[in-house]
Enzyme design. Structure first.
Site, short mmCIF file in Angstrom:
data_model
loop_
_atom_site.label_atom_id
_atom_site.label_comp_id
_atom_site.label_asym_id
_atom_site.label_seq_id
_atom_site.Cartn_x
_atom_site.Cartn_y
_atom_site.Cartn_z
NE ARG A 177 -0.75 0.41 4.89
CZ ARG A 177 -1.33 0.16 6.02
NH1 ARG A 177 -2.54 -0.34 6.04
NH2 ARG A 177 -0.73 0.40 7.16
NE ARG A 181 1.78 9.84 -4.64
CZ ARG A 181 1.69 10.28 -3.40
NH1 ARG A 181 2.58 11.15 -2.94
NH2 ARG A 181 0.71 9.87 -2.64
NE ARG A 255 4.34 -5.51 16.71
CZ ARG A 255 5.36 -5.85 17.43
NH1 ARG A 255 5.36 -6.93 18.15
NH2 ARG A 255 6.46 -5.11 17.42
NE ARG A 286 3.95 5.98 13.61
CZ ARG A 286 3.00 5.57 12.79
NH1 ARG A 286 3.03 5.91 11.52
NH2 ARG A 286 2.01 4.83 13.22
CD GLU A 311 3.38 5.10 16.84
OE1 GLU A 311 3.07 6.29 16.58
OE2 GLU A 311 2.98 4.13 16.17
CE1 TYR A 359 -4.62 -0.07 11.75
CE2 TYR A 359 -5.46 0.60 9.62
CZ TYR A 359 -4.82 0.90 10.79
OH TYR A 359 -4.38 2.18 11.01
CG ASP A 361 -7.16 3.96 7.69
OD1 ASP A 361 -6.47 3.93 8.72
OD2 ASP A 361 -6.67 3.90 6.54
P1 FAD Z 1 -11.78 2.34 19.30
O1 FAD Z 1 -11.50 3.75 18.96
O2 FAD Z 1 -10.67 1.50 19.79
O3 FAD Z 1 -12.96 2.34 20.41
C1 FAD Z 1 -13.33 1.21 21.16
C2 FAD Z 1 -13.76 1.67 22.55
O4 FAD Z 1 -14.36 0.58 23.24
C3 FAD Z 1 -12.60 2.14 23.42
O5 FAD Z 1 -12.84 3.44 23.88
C4 FAD Z 1 -12.58 1.14 24.55
O6 FAD Z 1 -12.21 1.70 25.80
C5 FAD Z 1 -14.02 0.69 24.59
N1 FAD Z 1 -14.20 -0.62 25.23
C6 FAD Z 1 -13.56 -1.77 24.93
N2 FAD Z 1 -13.97 -2.76 25.77
C7 FAD Z 1 -14.89 -2.22 26.59
C8 FAD Z 1 -15.65 -2.72 27.69
N3 FAD Z 1 -15.52 -3.98 28.10
N4 FAD Z 1 -16.49 -1.89 28.33
C9 FAD Z 1 -16.60 -0.59 27.96
N5 FAD Z 1 -15.89 -0.06 26.93
C10 FAD Z 1 -15.04 -0.86 26.27
N6 FAD Z 1 -7.21 5.72 11.13
C11 FAD Z 1 -7.17 6.72 10.21
O7 FAD Z 1 -8.14 6.90 9.44
N7 FAD Z 1 -6.08 7.55 10.12
C12 FAD Z 1 -4.99 7.42 10.93
O8 FAD Z 1 -4.04 8.20 10.82
C13 FAD Z 1 -5.01 6.37 11.91
N8 FAD Z 1 -3.97 6.21 12.73
C14 FAD Z 1 -4.00 5.18 13.64
C15 FAD Z 1 -2.91 5.02 14.48
C16 FAD Z 1 -2.90 4.01 15.41
C17 FAD Z 1 -1.71 3.83 16.32
C18 FAD Z 1 -4.01 3.11 15.48
C19 FAD Z 1 -4.01 1.97 16.45
C20 FAD Z 1 -5.11 3.28 14.66
C21 FAD Z 1 -5.11 4.31 13.73
N9 FAD Z 1 -6.22 4.52 12.90
C22 FAD Z 1 -6.17 5.52 11.96
C23 FAD Z 1 -7.43 3.68 13.00
C24 FAD Z 1 -8.51 4.29 13.95
O9 FAD Z 1 -7.97 4.39 15.24
C25 FAD Z 1 -9.76 3.39 13.95
O10 FAD Z 1 -10.33 3.33 12.68
C26 FAD Z 1 -10.85 3.85 14.93
O11 FAD Z 1 -10.34 4.30 16.15
C27 FAD Z 1 -11.75 2.68 15.20
O12 FAD Z 1 -12.80 3.05 16.06
P2 FAD Z 1 -13.49 1.95 16.97
O13 FAD Z 1 -14.67 2.63 17.57
O14 FAD Z 1 -13.71 0.71 16.22
O15 FAD Z 1 -12.41 1.56 18.08
N1 UDP Z 2 7.04 1.39 6.29
C1 UDP Z 2 8.41 1.42 6.14
N2 UDP Z 2 9.07 2.58 6.35
C2 UDP Z 2 8.45 3.73 6.71
C3 UDP Z 2 7.04 3.70 6.85
C4 UDP Z 2 6.37 2.51 6.64
O1 UDP Z 2 9.01 0.41 5.83
O2 UDP Z 2 9.11 4.76 6.91
C5 UDP Z 2 6.34 0.10 6.08
C6 UDP Z 2 6.21 -0.73 7.37
O3 UDP Z 2 6.35 -2.09 7.02
C7 UDP Z 2 4.81 -0.44 7.82
C8 UDP Z 2 4.06 -0.29 6.49
O4 UDP Z 2 5.02 0.32 5.61
O5 UDP Z 2 4.27 -1.48 8.61
C9 UDP Z 2 2.82 0.59 6.57
O6 UDP Z 2 3.18 1.81 7.15
P1 UDP Z 2 2.16 2.99 7.49
O7 UDP Z 2 2.94 4.09 8.15
O8 UDP Z 2 1.40 3.33 6.26
O9 UDP Z 2 1.12 2.31 8.48
P2 UDP Z 2 0.69 2.62 9.99
O10 UDP Z 2 1.84 2.24 10.85
O11 UDP Z 2 0.39 4.09 10.06
O12 UDP Z 2 -0.51 1.75 10.20
#
Ligand code: FAD
Ligand code: UDP
Length: 373
Positions: A177, A181, A255, A286, A311, A359, A361
């Site tokens: 993904r 470019r 993870r 990062r 992080e 997973y 977004d």
């Molecule tokens: P969550 O936001 O995890 O909400 C679940 C909630 O349920 C939590 O608040 C938790 O406390 C609650 N819960 C769980 N069990 C219980 C229980 N037993 N009782 C009461 N409450 C409970 N998406 C993007 O589009 N752009 C990004 O840049 C991006 N960056 C990310 C970076 C990271 C490190 C991660 C992990 C994800 C990222 N995402 C990103 C994805 C994004 O976080 C998710 O799409 C979104 O948060 C999912 O929402 P959700 O409601 O499914 O889960």
């Molecule tokens: N990746 C990499 N170098 C970088 C950034 C990303 O090799 O500087 C690879 C790495 O394997 C990572 C994947 O690309 O798991 C996806 O990265 P991205 O940052 O898009 O995903 P995120 O960690 O935000 O879910």
């Protein structure tokens, strides 16, 4: 008579968006969350007047105009464009892989034609080594996509830190993904729309949950698991899939990421929201400088301090937050067995990242909930 049409477990984007549309449809909802605040992983905490992405940096991006118009109808989004920089042992490279990266990597490359020729030369070596086979793992895939120079400086060690495994032991799809470019364009996403809510994600969550009953510090398993039917007609569950069933078929792997956040006494610490550290020299993957998500130009300097988060990526252990599902064959098969159990639960919707073990977004989560209504 129950009080609510829906008990919604989890106030993340799935639960909050569900509550918003249910309320619009005239339904009564109670949203609970076990954390001390609402918003799930998009929740932000204020430090020195800066919104800190406490559970990881979040950038909203989508190609779906309906989703974009919907979120913008609740809160205006700013013009933030994600353009991370990679630091490999002190050498800086623009991401994603584009003409800027290629000119930084090879000093004799200045045009798209020259960059293509250099990459083709390196790709050819990787393709020849495969002797007609398809790339079977991330290392082979990356070498066939961008060649060895970029693989070694910008992919190999970062990926090993991120996933805790050798690139030869990881599936090829993870890297597919990443855009490549031949234009000078550092925009990380290919989507048409992207940005951060003005005022931060809490504004979005508060708008979604306006007028809805909520409870924080409330764990479903401690308070409602056995009696939720007395409170609501239906359940929306967004917590971990295996936990709902008491781990009866075994535990799913995750993870996780952890953050070390500190305040620096300078208005501008690293000049960018995201710097990836792509060698093993640093233990973190990062460094996020949060103010750059929302402050641009002079505003960066008007706020005299800054907050940065390192992080770290680690294997999930009991008691940690679940972040990324590990979608390998073993875990996918187990999740599928749990999904079969879930399908038999009456009046229960399993939704979101944890409950679907997928997973997602943010925009696809929004789109999915909009689809349900
Ligand atoms: P969550 O936001 O995890 O909400 C679940 C909630 O349920 C939590 O608040 C938790 O406390 C609650 N819960 C769980 N069990 C219980 C229980 N037993 N009782 C009461 N409450 C409970 N998406 C993007 O589009 N752009 C990004 O840049 C991006 N960056 C990310 C970076 C990271 C490190 C991660 C992990 C994800 C990222 N995402 C990103 C994805 C994004 O976080 C998710 O799409 C979104 O948060 C999912 O929402 P959700 O409601 O499914 O889960
Ligand atoms: N990746 C990499 N170098 C970088 C950034 C990303 O090799 O500087 C690879 C790495 O394997 C990572 C994947 O690309 O798991 C996806 O990265 P991205 O940052 O898009 O995903 P995120 O960690 O935000 O879910």
């Amino acid at each position: 008579m129950t009080n609510y049409d829906y008990l919604i477990v989890g106030s993340g984007l799935f639960g909050a968006t569900f509550a918003y549309f249910a309320r619009k449809a005239g339904k009564r909802c109670l949203v609970i969350d076990k954390r001390p605040q609402l918003g799930g992983n998009v929740y932000c905490e204020q430090i020195e007047g800066i919104n800190i992405h406490k559970y990881g940096a979040h950038i909203f991006h989508t190609n779906n105009k309906e989703v974009w118009d919907f979120v913008n109808s609740l809160v205006e989004f700013n013009r933030y464009t994600n353009s991370p920089v990679a630091n490999y042992k002190g050498e800086l490279y623009n991401l994603p892989f584009n003409m800027n990266t290629f000119c930084q990597m090879w000093k004799d490359v200045h045009t798209p034609e020259e960059a293509k020729a250099r990459i083709e030369e390196q790709k050819a070596e990787a393709v020849a080594a495969l002797q007609g086979q398809e790339p079977a793992n991330l290392e082979e895939q990356a070498l066939c996509l961008v060649g060895k120079d970029i693989f070694e400086k910008l992919i190999k060690e970062y990926t090993e830190k991120q996933w805790g495994r050798d690139c030869k032991d990881l599936p090829a799809f993870i890297i597919k993904r990443l855009p490549v470019r031949f234009v000078f364009d550092n925009n990380y996403f290919n989507d048409r729309y992207q940005g951060i809510p003005i005022g931060g994600y809490n504004v979005l969550i508060n708008k979604l949950l306006e007028g809805i009953d909520t409870r924080i510090n409330c764990d479903f398993f401690k308070e409602y698991k056995n009696n939720w039917r007395e409170v609501a007609d239906n359940l929306v569950y967004t917590g971990p899939l295996d936990e709902y069933f008491g781990y009866s078929l075994g535990r799913l792997d995750w993870r996780t990421v952890t953050f070390k956040t500190r305040v620096e006494d300078t208005p501008n610490y690293q000049g960018n929201a995201v710097i990836n550290y792509t060698s093993h020299n640093e233990p973190y993957t990062r460094v996020i400088e949060h103010k750059h998500f929302e402050m641009f130009g002079q505003a960066v300097y008007d706020c005299p301090k800054t907050a940065v988060s390192e992080e770290y990526s680690t294997e999930y252990k009991l008691g940690m937050e679940q972040y990324y599902p590990v979608n390998d064959d073993k875990n996918n098969a187990l999740a599928e067995q749990y999904r079969e159990l879930a399908a038999k639960e009456e009046n229960v919707i399993f939704g979101g990242r944890l409950a679907e073990y997928k997973y997602y977004d943010m925009a696809p989560i929004t789109e999915k909930v909009m689809g349900l209504f």
